[in-house]
Design an enzyme around this catalytic site. Structure first.
Site, PDB file in Angstrom:
ATOM      1  N   LYS A   9       0.818  -1.210   0.000  1.00  9.48           N
ATOM      2  CA  LYS A   9       0.000   0.000   0.000  1.00  9.48           C
ATOM      3  C   LYS A   9       0.862   1.276   0.000  1.00  9.48           C
ATOM      4  O   LYS A   9       2.073   1.214   0.253  1.00  9.48           O
ATOM      5  CB  LYS A   9      -0.933  -0.034   1.221  1.00  9.48           C
ATOM      6  CG  LYS A   9      -1.990  -1.159   1.155  1.00  9.48           C
ATOM      7  CD  LYS A   9      -2.945  -1.058   2.332  1.00  9.48           C
ATOM      8  CE  LYS A   9      -4.044  -2.111   2.255  1.00  9.48           C
ATOM      9  NZ  LYS A   9      -5.037  -1.938   3.357  1.00  9.48           N
ATOM     10  N   TYR A  26     -12.473  -2.104  -3.758  1.00  7.83           N
ATOM     11  CA  TYR A  26     -12.992  -2.230  -2.393  1.00  7.83           C
ATOM     12  C   TYR A  26     -14.515  -2.159  -2.353  1.00  7.83           C
ATOM     13  O   TYR A  26     -15.090  -1.815  -1.309  1.00  7.83           O
ATOM     14  CB  TYR A  26     -12.368  -1.160  -1.497  1.00  7.83           C
ATOM     15  CG  TYR A  26     -10.970  -1.517  -1.016  1.00  7.83           C
ATOM     16  CD1 TYR A  26     -10.756  -2.620  -0.195  1.00  7.83           C
ATOM     17  CD2 TYR A  26      -9.866  -0.754  -1.372  1.00  7.83           C
ATOM     18  CE1 TYR A  26      -9.488  -2.956   0.255  1.00  7.83           C
ATOM     19  CE2 TYR A  26      -8.586  -1.077  -0.928  1.00  7.83           C
ATOM     20  CZ  TYR A  26      -8.413  -2.180  -0.108  1.00  7.83           C
ATOM     21  OH  TYR A  26      -7.157  -2.497   0.344  1.00  7.83           O
ATOM     22  N   PHE A  84     -15.507   3.334   7.134  1.00  8.75           N
ATOM     23  CA  PHE A  84     -14.137   3.665   6.746  1.00  8.75           C
ATOM     24  C   PHE A  84     -13.918   3.690   5.234  1.00  8.75           C
ATOM     25  O   PHE A  84     -12.803   3.933   4.766  1.00  8.75           O
ATOM     26  CB  PHE A  84     -13.153   2.684   7.399  1.00  8.75           C
ATOM     27  CG  PHE A  84     -13.415   1.229   7.061  1.00  8.75           C
ATOM     28  CD1 PHE A  84     -12.939   0.668   5.878  1.00  8.75           C
ATOM     29  CD2 PHE A  84     -14.135   0.422   7.937  1.00  8.75           C
ATOM     30  CE1 PHE A  84     -13.178  -0.657   5.566  1.00  8.75           C
ATOM     31  CE2 PHE A  84     -14.385  -0.922   7.630  1.00  8.75           C
ATOM     32  CZ  PHE A  84     -13.896  -1.450   6.432  1.00  8.75           C
ATOM     33  N   ARG A 125      -1.880 -14.196   4.382  1.00 12.43           N
ATOM     34  CA  ARG A 125      -2.619 -13.564   5.476  1.00 12.43           C
ATOM     35  C   ARG A 125      -1.850 -13.708   6.793  1.00 12.43           C
ATOM     36  O   ARG A 125      -1.845 -12.793   7.619  1.00 12.43           O
ATOM     37  CB  ARG A 125      -4.022 -14.185   5.618  1.00 12.43           C
ATOM     38  CG  ARG A 125      -4.956 -13.964   4.442  1.00 12.43           C
ATOM     39  CD  ARG A 125      -5.404 -12.537   4.256  1.00 12.43           C
ATOM     40  NE  ARG A 125      -6.020 -11.947   5.415  1.00 12.43           N
ATOM     41  CZ  ARG A 125      -6.706 -10.798   5.386  1.00 12.43           C
ATOM     42  NH1 ARG A 125      -6.871 -10.140   4.236  1.00 12.43           N
ATOM     43  NH2 ARG A 125      -7.208 -10.289   6.476  1.00 12.43           N
ATOM     44  N   THR A 128      -5.490  -6.923  10.696  1.00 11.64           N
ATOM     45  CA  THR A 128      -5.794  -5.659  10.018  1.00 11.64           C
ATOM     46  C   THR A 128      -5.292  -4.454  10.812  1.00 11.64           C
ATOM     47  O   THR A 128      -4.701  -3.530  10.241  1.00 11.64           O
ATOM     48  CB  THR A 128      -7.330  -5.534   9.818  1.00 11.64           C
ATOM     49  OG1 THR A 128      -7.796  -6.709   9.162  1.00 11.64           O
ATOM     50  CG2 THR A 128      -7.674  -4.311   9.006  1.00 11.64           C
ATOM     51  N   ARG A 159       2.552  -6.328   9.133  1.00 14.09           N
ATOM     52  CA  ARG A 159       1.848  -5.171   9.697  1.00 14.09           C
ATOM     53  C   ARG A 159       2.431  -4.759  11.046  1.00 14.09           C
ATOM     54  O   ARG A 159       2.503  -3.564  11.352  1.00 14.09           O
ATOM     55  CB  ARG A 159       0.349  -5.459   9.774  1.00 14.09           C
ATOM     56  CG  ARG A 159      -0.308  -5.295   8.393  1.00 14.09           C
ATOM     57  CD  ARG A 159      -1.692  -5.872   8.335  1.00 14.09           C
ATOM     58  NE  ARG A 159      -2.442  -5.426   7.164  1.00 14.09           N
ATOM     59  CZ  ARG A 159      -3.613  -5.955   6.796  1.00 14.09           C
ATOM     60  NH1 ARG A 159      -4.153  -6.948   7.480  1.00 14.09           N
ATOM     61  NH2 ARG A 159      -4.233  -5.500   5.719  1.00 14.09           N
ATOM     62  N   ASN A 189      -2.025   0.394   6.714  1.00 11.59           N
ATOM     63  CA  ASN A 189      -1.564  -0.879   7.279  1.00 11.59           C
ATOM     64  C   ASN A 189      -0.710  -1.711   6.321  1.00 11.59           C
ATOM     65  O   ASN A 189      -0.701  -2.933   6.380  1.00 11.59           O
ATOM     66  CB  ASN A 189      -2.745  -1.672   7.863  1.00 11.59           C
ATOM     67  CG  ASN A 189      -3.774  -2.045   6.813  1.00 11.59           C
ATOM     68  OD1 ASN A 189      -3.595  -1.752   5.642  1.00 11.59           O
ATOM     69  ND2 ASN A 189      -4.832  -2.696   7.236  1.00 11.59           N
ATOM     70  N   HIS A 201      -2.212  -5.343   1.472  1.00  8.71           N
ATOM     71  CA  HIS A 201      -3.502  -6.007   1.243  1.00  8.71           C
ATOM     72  C   HIS A 201      -3.224  -7.447   0.850  1.00  8.71           C
ATOM     73  O   HIS A 201      -2.234  -7.723   0.160  1.00  8.71           O
ATOM     74  CB  HIS A 201      -4.270  -5.324   0.094  1.00  8.71           C
ATOM     75  CG  HIS A 201      -5.450  -6.150  -0.355  1.00  8.71           C
ATOM     76  ND1 HIS A 201      -6.675  -6.058   0.259  1.00  8.71           N
ATOM     77  CD2 HIS A 201      -5.559  -7.122  -1.306  1.00  8.71           C
ATOM     78  CE1 HIS A 201      -7.498  -6.942  -0.314  1.00  8.71           C
ATOM     79  NE2 HIS A 201      -6.847  -7.593  -1.261  1.00  8.71           N
ATOM     80  N   GLU A 223      -9.728 -10.657  -7.490  1.00 10.37           N
ATOM     81  CA  GLU A 223      -8.754  -9.579  -7.314  1.00 10.37           C
ATOM     82  C   GLU A 223      -7.578  -9.705  -8.284  1.00 10.37           C
ATOM     83  O   GLU A 223      -7.063  -8.694  -8.772  1.00 10.37           O
ATOM     84  CB  GLU A 223      -8.263  -9.573  -5.857  1.00 10.37           C
ATOM     85  CG  GLU A 223      -9.363  -9.138  -4.897  1.00 10.37           C
ATOM     86  CD  GLU A 223      -8.942  -9.120  -3.433  1.00 10.37           C
ATOM     87  OE1 GLU A 223      -9.744  -8.671  -2.603  1.00 10.37           O
ATOM     88  OE2 GLU A 223      -7.805  -9.553  -3.118  1.00 10.37           O
TER      89      GLU A 223
HETATM   90  P1  IDP Z   1      -7.862  -6.750   5.590  1.00 10.13           P
HETATM   91  O1  IDP Z   1      -7.087  -5.760   4.764  1.00 10.13           O
HETATM   92  O2  IDP Z   1      -7.069  -7.223   6.785  1.00 10.13           O
HETATM   93  O3  IDP Z   1      -8.444  -7.861   4.787  1.00 10.13           O
HETATM   94  P2  IDP Z   1     -10.572  -5.643   5.660  1.00 10.13           P
HETATM   95  O4  IDP Z   1     -11.531  -5.849   6.782  1.00 10.13           O
HETATM   96  O5  IDP Z   1     -10.802  -6.374   4.392  1.00 10.13           O
HETATM   97  O6  IDP Z   1      -9.092  -5.940   6.236  1.00 10.13           O
HETATM   98  O7  IDP Z   1     -10.533  -4.079   5.380  1.00 10.13           O
HETATM   99  C1  IDP Z   1      -9.901  -3.566   4.223  1.00 10.13           C
HETATM  100  C2  IDP Z   1      -9.074  -2.391   4.606  1.00 10.13           C
HETATM  101  O8  IDP Z   1      -9.916  -1.339   5.075  1.00 10.13           O
HETATM  102  C3  IDP Z   1      -8.084  -2.631   5.757  1.00 10.13           C
HETATM  103  O9  IDP Z   1      -6.873  -3.197   5.348  1.00 10.13           O
HETATM  104  C4  IDP Z   1      -7.893  -1.232   6.283  1.00 10.13           C
HETATM  105  O10 IDP Z   1      -6.953  -0.507   5.478  1.00 10.13           O
HETATM  106  C5  IDP Z   1      -9.268  -0.640   6.116  1.00 10.13           C
HETATM  107  N1  IDP Z   1     -10.042  -0.799   7.337  1.00 10.13           N
HETATM  108  C6  IDP Z   1     -10.670  -1.899   7.781  1.00 10.13           C
HETATM  109  N2  IDP Z   1     -11.308  -1.695   8.945  1.00 10.13           N
HETATM  110  C7  IDP Z   1     -11.079  -0.409   9.241  1.00 10.13           C
HETATM  111  C8  IDP Z   1     -11.476   0.431  10.336  1.00 10.13           C
HETATM  112  O11 IDP Z   1     -12.168   0.027  11.261  1.00 10.13           O
HETATM  113  N3  IDP Z   1     -11.025   1.718  10.279  1.00 10.13           N
HETATM  114  C9  IDP Z   1     -10.260   2.201   9.266  1.00 10.13           C
HETATM  115  N4  IDP Z   1      -9.864   1.433   8.221  1.00 10.13           N
HETATM  116  C10 IDP Z   1     -10.268   0.162   8.222  1.00 10.13           C
HETATM  117 MG    MG Z   2      -9.876  -7.829   3.276  1.00 11.49          MG
END
Ligand code: IDP
Ligand code: MG
Length: 141
Positions: free
Chosen positions: A11, A51, A59, A87, A93, A104, A114, A117, A128
């Site tokens: 990212k 997304y 968010f 993962r 996350t 991370r 973070n 992805h 994807e």
């Molecule tokens: P992942 O990237 O670990 O799969 P997802 O739940 O798919 O997590 O969320 C996608 C992305 O959205 C996360 O990597 C993060 O950048 C952002 N995100 C997820 N949850 C939050 C939140 O509660 N606050 C702010 N950003 C979030």
């Molecule tokens: Mg995800």
């Protein structure tokens, strides 16, 4: 375990921190192969499309904003159990919850910024990968 492919994105925050190589090294060290890679900057439409599953979440706007804020490195990783393995390497996350020695935990600062992805299932991996790469741009070795 089956031979799988998964989509990884380094990212904008990690690209900006100049740690692309250190992240790719972790994939290779774990036995994953980088079978496709491209640096790009996502347009708003691309980030929104990628997304789309998160549309409506609180968010979502910030996520799209962040993902378009600078260049990213998109890659296809291949290997035994590649989806779960990636993962595991990534960590949770929220970097504050991420296990020690995960990508991370080491490189991310906040839940928005973070670092990486990774696809979360076989279905999303297929979707994807197709989102970013044509079959001829993926090189199995
Ligand atoms: P992942 O990237 O670990 O799969 P997802 O739940 O798919 O997590 O969320 C996608 C992305 O959205 C996360 O990597 C993060 O950048 C952002 N995100 C997820 N949850 C939050 C939140 O509660 N606050 C702010 N950003 C979030
Ligand atoms: Mg995800």
């Amino acid at each position: 375990m089956a031979l799988e492919r998964t989509l990884s994105i380094i990212k904008p925050d990690a690209v900006q921190k100049n740690v692309i190589g250190r992240i790719l090294m972790r994939f290779e060290a774990s036995g994953l192969k980088i079978v496709a890679a491209r640096m790009t900057r996502l347009s708003r439409a691309e980030a929104e499309g990628f997304y789309a599953v998160h549309r409506g979440r609180p968010f979502y706007r910030d996520l799209v904003e962040f993902m378009t804020s600078g260049p990213v490195l998109v890659q296809v990783l291949e290997g035994e159990g590649a989806i779960a393995k990636n993962r595991e390497l990534m960590g949770a996350t929220d970097p504050k919850q991420a296990a020690k020695d995960t990508i991370r935990a080491e490189f991310a600062t906040t839940i928005d910024a973070n670092a990486v992805h990774g696809s979360d299932s076989a279905d999303t991996a297929r979707t994807e990968i197709d989102f970013f790469f044509k079959p001829g741009e993926i090189f199995t070795r």
